[in-house]
Motif scaffolding. Structure first.
Motif, PDB file in Angstrom:
ATOM      1  N   THR A 171       0.821  -1.227   0.000  1.00 26.58           N
ATOM      2  CA  THR A 171       0.000   0.000   0.000  1.00 26.58           C
ATOM      3  C   THR A 171       0.849   1.270   0.000  1.00 26.58           C
ATOM      4  O   THR A 171       0.435   2.288  -0.545  1.00 26.58           O
ATOM      5  N   VAL A 172       2.014   1.221   0.635  1.00 30.88           N
ATOM      6  CA  VAL A 172       2.867   2.415   0.701  1.00 30.88           C
ATOM      7  C   VAL A 172       4.300   1.977   1.008  1.00 30.88           C
ATOM      8  O   VAL A 172       4.524   0.944   1.653  1.00 30.88           O
ATOM      9  N   GLN A 173       5.253   2.761   0.512  1.00 33.17           N
ATOM     10  CA  GLN A 173       6.662   2.526   0.827  1.00 33.17           C
ATOM     11  C   GLN A 173       7.152   3.667   1.726  1.00 33.17           C
ATOM     12  O   GLN A 173       6.750   4.815   1.564  1.00 33.17           O
ATOM     13  N   ILE A 174       8.030   3.316   2.661  1.00 36.81           N
ATOM     14  CA  ILE A 174       8.585   4.320   3.574  1.00 36.81           C
ATOM     15  C   ILE A 174      10.107   4.232   3.479  1.00 36.81           C
ATOM     16  O   ILE A 174      10.706   3.200   3.794  1.00 36.81           O
ATOM     17  N   ARG A 175      10.700   5.322   3.019  1.00 38.20           N
ATOM     18  CA  ARG A 175      12.160   5.363   2.879  1.00 38.20           C
ATOM     19  C   ARG A 175      12.743   6.138   4.045  1.00 38.20           C
ATOM     20  O   ARG A 175      12.332   7.261   4.324  1.00 38.20           O
ATOM     21  N   HIS A 176      13.709   5.541   4.752  1.00 34.56           N
ATOM     22  CA  HIS A 176      14.300   6.153   5.935  1.00 34.56           C
ATOM     23  C   HIS A 176      15.580   6.905   5.581  1.00 34.56           C
ATOM     24  O   HIS A 176      16.075   6.835   4.450  1.00 34.56           O
ATOM     25  N   ALA A 177      16.116   7.621   6.551  1.00 37.75           N
ATOM     26  CA  ALA A 177      17.289   8.455   6.302  1.00 37.75           C
ATOM     27  C   ALA A 177      18.489   7.639   5.838  1.00 37.75           C
ATOM     28  O   ALA A 177      19.344   8.148   5.112  1.00 37.75           O
ATOM     29  N   ASN A 178      18.565   6.361   6.241  1.00 37.19           N
ATOM     30  CA  ASN A 178      19.680   5.502   5.823  1.00 37.19           C
ATOM     31  C   ASN A 178      19.413   4.833   4.471  1.00 37.19           C
ATOM     32  O   ASN A 178      20.127   3.915   4.080  1.00 37.19           O
ATOM     33  N   PHE A 204       7.339   9.168   2.543  1.00 38.35           N
ATOM     34  CA  PHE A 204       6.383   8.237   1.947  1.00 38.35           C
ATOM     35  C   PHE A 204       6.552   8.179   0.428  1.00 38.35           C
ATOM     36  O   PHE A 204       6.780   9.203  -0.219  1.00 38.35           O
ATOM     37  N   TYR A 205       6.386   6.975  -0.109  1.00 43.39           N
ATOM     38  CA  TYR A 205       6.375   6.765  -1.557  1.00 43.39           C
ATOM     39  C   TYR A 205       5.216   5.852  -1.910  1.00 43.39           C
ATOM     40  O   TYR A 205       4.877   4.927  -1.159  1.00 43.39           O
ATOM     41  N   ARG A 206       4.630   6.103  -3.056  1.00 44.21           N
ATOM     42  CA  ARG A 206       3.536   5.268  -3.526  1.00 44.21           C
ATOM     43  C   ARG A 206       4.080   3.943  -4.037  1.00 44.21           C
ATOM     44  O   ARG A 206       5.279   3.777  -4.257  1.00 44.21           O
ATOM     45  N   VAL A 207       3.193   2.985  -4.224  1.00 46.41           N
ATOM     46  CA  VAL A 207       3.645   1.678  -4.725  1.00 46.41           C
ATOM     47  C   VAL A 207       4.201   1.801  -6.140  1.00 46.41           C
ATOM     48  O   VAL A 207       5.003   0.972  -6.576  1.00 46.41           O
ATOM     49  N   GLU A 228      12.172   2.920  -6.764  1.00 44.66           N
ATOM     50  CA  GLU A 228      11.671   1.792  -7.532  1.00 44.66           C
ATOM     51  C   GLU A 228      10.225   1.465  -7.143  1.00 44.66           C
ATOM     52  O   GLU A 228       9.863   1.494  -5.963  1.00 44.66           O
ATOM     53  N   ALA A 229       9.422   1.157  -8.147  1.00 38.47           N
ATOM     54  CA  ALA A 229       8.064   0.677  -7.879  1.00 38.47           C
ATOM     55  C   ALA A 229       8.127  -0.718  -7.273  1.00 38.47           C
ATOM     56  O   ALA A 229       9.106  -1.448  -7.454  1.00 38.47           O
ATOM     57  N   VAL A 230       7.090  -1.082  -6.537  1.00 41.01           N
ATOM     58  CA  VAL A 230       6.984  -2.450  -6.043  1.00 41.01           C
ATOM     59  C   VAL A 230       5.890  -3.155  -6.840  1.00 41.01           C
ATOM     60  O   VAL A 230       4.937  -2.522  -7.307  1.00 41.01           O
ATOM     61  N   PRO A 231       6.037  -4.461  -7.045  1.00 39.46           N
ATOM     62  CA  PRO A 231       5.018  -5.185  -7.839  1.00 39.46           C
ATOM     63  C   PRO A 231       3.623  -5.011  -7.243  1.00 39.46           C
ATOM     64  O   PRO A 231       3.428  -5.163  -6.033  1.00 39.46           O
ATOM     65  N   HIS A 232       2.675  -4.642  -8.085  1.00 40.91           N
ATOM     66  CA  HIS A 232       1.293  -4.493  -7.632  1.00 40.91           C
ATOM     67  C   HIS A 232       0.366  -4.711  -8.818  1.00 40.91           C
ATOM     68  O   HIS A 232       0.778  -4.660  -9.976  1.00 40.91           O
ATOM     69  N   THR A 233      -0.878  -4.941  -8.515  1.00 37.99           N
ATOM     70  CA  THR A 233      -1.879  -5.269  -9.523  1.00 37.99           C
ATOM     71  C   THR A 233      -2.521  -4.006 -10.092  1.00 37.99           C
ATOM     72  O   THR A 233      -2.705  -3.027  -9.375  1.00 37.99           O
ATOM     73  N   ARG A 234      -2.844  -4.025 -11.399  1.00 38.61           N
ATOM     74  CA  ARG A 234      -3.698  -2.987 -11.977  1.00 38.61           C
ATOM     75  C   ARG A 234      -5.058  -3.618 -12.211  1.00 38.61           C
ATOM     76  O   ARG A 234      -5.223  -4.498 -13.057  1.00 38.61           O
ATOM     77  N   TYR A 235      -6.050  -3.171 -11.464  1.00 37.13           N
ATOM     78  CA  TYR A 235      -7.377  -3.764 -11.569  1.00 37.13           C
ATOM     79  C   TYR A 235      -8.138  -3.281 -12.793  1.00 37.13           C
ATOM     80  O   TYR A 235      -8.956  -4.011 -13.345  1.00 37.13           O
TER      81      TYR A 235
END
Length: 723
Positions: free
Chosen positions: A453-460, A535-538, A578-585
């Motif tokens: 649902t969401v990606q979270i990128r940290h300072a490291n 925050f990053y989208r899928v 990078e995007a993460v694998p997800h479905t397009r409905y």
């Protein structure tokens, strides 16, 4: 001997024992106040310069280390940053360029490139020197203003063709004291004009302005070491991003100044904005939100308790303003505010709000079912309003199986709407400022089988992915998500995921763009709120800065230049991972152009939309004014034109509802006060935008019959991996 001369003599006598700013820049600068003033104030008062403490120096060193090594933005403390801190600090202390002269600013040219190294090692004196000078100049300006009022406002000339600049944040520093005197005379004339146009008599105007300036003067004399330290540290932390800030020990008690979730108040989040206290957002279900008149970006001028006289709070510390606004439940507080859309700072309105607590059930999701008739076909469209992403954490931790949460409530509401035979669903996230992240994650899960649902990128640079692991789906039919500029944080995560999965369309206006995560870290003295993640989208794009761009846009009254992440100085930029694998409905590319065309055709003949456009154009005209006239007749004509336009728009809206028009602006304002007292205000924009969302859902069904049935397990196109 005049007041000013007596003050000079006292300060000259005391100067030998003073340290800090007076040794740094010389006694002559300290005594830069013009002679001959006769303001009726306590002439025994002398400004005592504030000095840093050992605890503050230690906290400064800790803050510098945290910023360099744990903030999301990788940035060192160097000469370039030193200059940025200097400029940010002057903006923080004198953002409208009304206290300092160019000569004052030039006094500090030598230290401009040295602040960084001093801040690394806890050497706070340079920052305190600047603070003390600004306080001294504030006192001098207020003394001058009072001296002008002592002569009587009838001595001011309102016949000349003069103007005053509305926003001076980009103005040049005035050359000298004489130029500042001229500017402040114009400021006083501007304030007098505004009150005369509001039909106040001159005696009342003089009393009001004297109270304002005397109140500010009193607070300037009462400056504390902690005020200087907090101002300096916040100028320092703001170089990394606008959400990183220092909280003094007292401010830490009021973290985010959210006055309604745990304390009785009006339900508003406040922040300092130069001399003013500004409304950041309203808490859903809170007294201010239900009352309906207070808006984000409004600035507070005065606060009154019940029937008492208002207290002018321009120049007050944020915590002091908060203390005034808070109070016992069912008591009334009256705020005088400069509306966000005011053409200049002298236009105000008064808003009475009954204090109360925000109850969880008043923030809960709710539903409506609207009926649409379209060319012989009838559609039942479900609408779910989600004001915030909430969860009853105490009940959850206690093991209560029936604890309240956004996801639980929405699941129930969806089932009720399905039982009522809905043909499509609109999720309304307008003005939803976010909330519990896990609830946004779980809510996405009601509309997809399972997946990220969401990606979270940290300072490291480590990236964490949140997933919906529940394969059950509460609703798989046609879906529209409504957003506006005040949709932020968790709202943007949900809207972005629905868009990335092709699960529905986002309709409305660009969201806020708050795509960062903060943590509060204790210090030896106060706390540091620091940005540590993003925050990053899928699909890989960040929600930071850019927000979520709607598939179909509907303009809003909200001023994007003043509200939103991209309106904040030094906001972290948009970027992509990078995007993460997800479905397009569903692939909307085959029908989106037709959907937009149908939407535009409806709006071209929509009286509600045409009225909204007219109002937006009117507001934009007011916002774009760079200066206002100080000629009474010219200003009066402009004021009357603005009032006629306001009344015309209000009456046009009433006619759309089949109601009698108002015969005057006074009648309109009286009606607004009555509506506010009854907590029964109506926002017409919300009504017709919701209906339009329903029409877009119906268009989706008509243009692609794979969306017709909501009873089958899967009616979208076959799933395909996201590109």
């Amino acid at each position: 001997m005049t007041y000013a001369e007596r003050t000079v003599a006292r300060r000259a006598a005391a100067a030998g024992s003073r340290t800090g700013i007076y040794k740094a820049i010389g006694l002559a600068l300290m005594l830069g106040m013009p002679l001959g003033l006769s303001a009726k104030i306590d002439d025994t008062q002398v400004y005592e310069p504030v000095a840093p403490t050992i605890d503050q120096a230690r906290a400064n060193i800790l803050i510098a280390r945290q910023l360099q090594f744990t903030h999301f933005r990788d940035m060192g403390i160097n000469d370039q940053l030193s200059e940025q801190v200097f400029d940010a600090y002057l903006d923080y202390l004198d953002g409208q360029r009304i206290y300092l002269t160019r000569k004052d600013v030039d006094q500090f040219t030598g230290m401009k490139g040295q602040l960084g190294s001093a801040l690394k090692t806890g050497q706070l004196q340079p920052g305190f020197d600047i603070y003390n000078l600004v306080q001294q100049r504030i006192i001098e300006r207020l003394q001058f203003a009072l001296s002008v009022l002592d002569k009587g406002i009838d001595t001011l000339d309102f016949g000349a063709e003069e103007t005053i600049r509305v926003d001076r944040s980009e103005a040049q520093w005035e050359a000298d004291t004489a130029a500042l005197d001229e500017l402040w005379t114009k400021r006083i004339k501007n304030a007098v004009l505004a009150q005369r146009l509001n039909e106040k008599d001159d005696d009342a105007i003089e009393e009001s302005l004297k109270r304002r300036y005397e109140g500010q003067l009193k607070r300037a004399y009462q400056a504390r070491s902690e005020d200087a330290f907090q101002a300096y540290m916040n100028a320092f932390t703001s170089i990394w991003d606008p959400h990183t800030s220092y909280f003094s020990p007292r401010t830490s008690e009021n973290f985010n100044i959210n006055m309604s979730l745990s304390l009785e108040g009006i339900g508003a989040v406040l922040q300092a904005d130069n001399e003013y206290t500004k409304i950041v957002r309203l808490v859903p279900g809170g007294p201010a939100s239900k009352q309906g008149q207070l808006q984000p970006a409004d600035r507070i001028v005065s606060v009154a308790q019940g029937e008492e006289k208002p207290v002018n709070v321009i120049g007050w510390r944020l915590d002091e303003v908060v203390d005034l606004i808070r109070g016992p439940r069912n008591s009334v507080v009256t705020l005088e505010v400069i509306p966000a859309n005011a053409s200049d700072d002298t236009i105000t309105k008064t808003i009475a709000i009954k204090r109360d607590e925000v109850k969880l059930e008043e923030q809960s999701a709710s539903k409506d079912l609207i009926q649409l008739e379209r060319s012989g076909d009838d559609y039942s469209i479900g609408v779910i309003h989600i004001p915030t992403f909430y969860a009853d954490f105490q009940a959850m931790q206690a093991g209560d199986p029936n604890y309240k949460s956004t996801t639980r409530d929405v699941r129930r509401l969806i089932q009720e709407l399905r039982d009522d035979g809905m043909d499509g669903l609109v999720i309304d996230l307008r003005n939803n400022g976010g909330g519990a992240l896990h609830e946004a994650n779980d809510l996405v899960g009601l509309f997809i089988d399972e997946g990220p649902t969401v990606q979270i990128r940290h300072a490291n640079n480590e990236v964490q992915t949140l997933d919906d692991q529940d394969p059950s789906v509460a609703y798989d039919g046609p879906l529209v998500v409504l957003t506006n500029r005040m949709s932020a944080s968790a709202s943007e995560i949900f809207a972005g995921a629905i868009q990335d999965y092709g699960r529905g369309l986002v309709v409305g206006s660009q969201t806020f763009g708050k795509g960062t995560v903060q943590a509060v870290r204790p210090l030896n003295h106060g706390q540091l709120k620091i940005t540590q993640s993003k925050f990053y989208r899928v699909s890989g794009g960040s929600t930071q800065h850019k927000g979520v761009i709607p598939d179909i846009e509907i303009p809003s009254r909200i001023d994007k230049t003043r509200i939103g992440e991209d309106a904040l100085d030094r906001a972290l930029p948009w970027d992509q991972i990078e995007a993460v694998p997800h479905t397009r409905y569903f692939d909307f590319s085959g029908i989106i152009d037709e959907l937009r065309q149908r939407h535009e055709t409806r709006f071209a003949t929509s009286p509600e939309f045409n009225l909204l456009q007219e109002e937006i154009e009117f507001l934009n005209e007011q916002r774009e004014l760079e200066s206002v006239s100080l000629n009474f007749e010219t200003r009066k004509a402009q004021h009357e034109q603005i009032e006629r336009t306001r009344l015309s728009i209000a009456n046009a809206r009433r006619e759309l509802r089949g109601e009698e028009p108002f015969d005057s602006l006074e009648a309109l304002e009286e009606w607004q006060d009555q509506q506010s007292a009854q907590l029964d205000t109506v926002d017409d924009e919300l009504d017709f935008v919701i209906r339009e969302g329903g029409h877009i859902v119906a268009d989706m069904v008509e243009l692609d019959r794979r969306m017709v049935s909501i009873t089958t397990p899967r009616h979208f196109a076959a799933k395909t991996p996201a590109q």
